[in-house]
Design an enzyme around this catalytic site. Sequence first.
Site: not given
Length: 159
Positions: A18, A129
């Site tokens: 990210h 994630s």
Amino acid sequence: MATIAVYPGSFDPVTNGHLDIISRGANVFEKVIVAVLHNRSKQPLFSIEERVALLRETTKHIENVEVDFFDGLLINYVKNKQATTIIKGLRAISDFEYELQMASINRKLDEKVETFFMMSNNQYSYLSSSIVKELAKYEAPIEDLVPPSVEKAIRNKFK
């Protein structure tokens, strides 16, 4: 006119992948708003407030990045922020298929908003994630996958 882009996601937790997209997006756009989605269909590990705080901590060195959160349709949030672009990171073909569908519906809802696809850095092409949380749950190493402050927060959640 300032070019404002929104990079939406759940960021539960924020990963180095990210951060790579955020950093590269900040090099392209005058302002990048990292927008944490309140997704009612998911049970997040971190609250919205915790995710926003972790993102602010890990992006504080990038001057043209703002961290915010939203609930509802992304296109409404983008228009409210007077942004012209949505940033989406792509890891694999499967990401592209889904994101193309989302970009198409967003384009239908507002043809002035463009979607900017960024390929993930090869070193993060496998990273998500979900993988980070699964590894952390079983006390596997995650220090190469997330920033130190995020690793500490995850470890505290699984104590």
